[in-house]
Design a protein around this motif. Sequence first.
Motif: not given
Length: 533
Positions: A157-179
Amino acid sequence: IKYHQLTRLSLTRQHALSWARAPAACLNFNCMLILLPVCRNLLSFLRGTIQCCSRTAARQLDRNLTFHKLVAYMIAFHTAVHIGAHLFNFEFFMDAQLDRNSSLLPFILSEIGTGDNASFLNPIRTNETSPTIVMFTTIAGLTGVVITLALILIITSSMEVIRRSYFEVFWYTHHLFVIFFIGLVFHGFGRIVRGQTAASLKTNRPDVCADQFEDWGNNGSECAVPEFAGNPPMTWKWVVGPMILYVCERLVRLYRSHQKVVITKVVMHPSKTLELQMKRKGFHMEVGQYVFIQCPSVSRLEWHPFTLTSAPEEDYFSAHIRIVGDWTQALYEACGGDKTEPQEAWKLPKLAIDGPFGTASEDVFRYEVVMLVGAGIGVTPFASILKSVWYKRIQNNQDVFTKKIYFYWLCPETQAFEWFADLLQSLEGQMAEKGVTDFLSYNIYLTRWKETEAAHFRVHHEAENDPITGLKQKTLYGKPNWDNEFTHIASKHPGTKVGVFLCGPPQLGKSLEKQSLSHTEGDVKFIFNKENF
């Protein structure tokens, strides 16, 4: 050589354990580092602290996200090697249980601890199971699966194409770092990797007893049956410090998010750019800094970075927000951008602000000669700089160290000029009035227009001022010849350090950095700085 190394190599028949343990050690080190580049308040503190000692070291802190990505790539690589090695390990463990031949060392080692099940070496305790079952019924197996899935989701989800087009996907999945970190800390608590105990090494020396395994524990044998114990978990010692720092970082952000922010003015620019002018008690900024903005009515979890376009001398702080995604569109509508009549103050959305945070542009007034290069909306940090110049040099007649500014603005289309042209016109008029027109040299480029295409436009708009921007300086068409620009500046300012500041795409950054290096010769030195957030 320690006995558990020899026995392990014999048991696995390969060096798979070494291939698992070495990446595990690298993972511990990289997981210790991964959180530090995103501790924004810590970086701002360090930047301010070391600025007086080493400007070069301070500039390295501006590459925090690049460092964060490199560490993430190393975590992904070492995770893949670690998993692959352990798959071989478990296959060899299973083979040792299936091949029940008492003349083979792997089988003898697998039988140790069968009775008390305490001093065993082989984590697969019976030949009636499988590596898959062990993987999903042990602490190491379960946590390993969880953290691997979390890592895959975070990286993809951190790939640039996803981060720019679907920022919410990148933002929420990045918080899986807690798990990921919770699983990482508990991954070693099952103590599935085991070694010979210190007491057992005295009664069963590996260099003597490795070839006498058939006589272990027999009367007259010098070699007792070896005893094994799980290695204590070590990962928590590596990550507990950064985790505490990050928790403190989040507490600071939480405190700031509850400070009241008042929107004093909303300006809807024709190019669908939203300008917000705000006030917050105790807010202090420097040129080129940025803030994170949250709008609870749009999303309580999302924070987005925006460069401050106001000057420190103004009694408010502002940000220009280009409407390019779901979050910015929702904010635009919440501020009444889709309505024809002005929005009443009490209907404006509540905002939370985190920051300000420092960037490379803070150093702009430390150079005698400065090149500012902005691309599209990337001109925003330079709006703050040019405003501050106006207040310092033109309005208050203050003497500043910077004697010359070369400003370049690259835009694909004319619409991008609309919101910034007013500031440039004001600066142009004030400089002419004060007789300091040589202080600021600016060049505006329409990159998608070619000179031949613009000729017809100019013929029908012959005027003293440029028909597009309204400035006396005419708009240029196409892309700048950076080699010529750098050569010209070097010839005009011998014996000078020239600060090159960019807010724009990576390709332009590579081009300018290359030019800075190639033109740094003799007594002229170009120092490249890039906005990175």
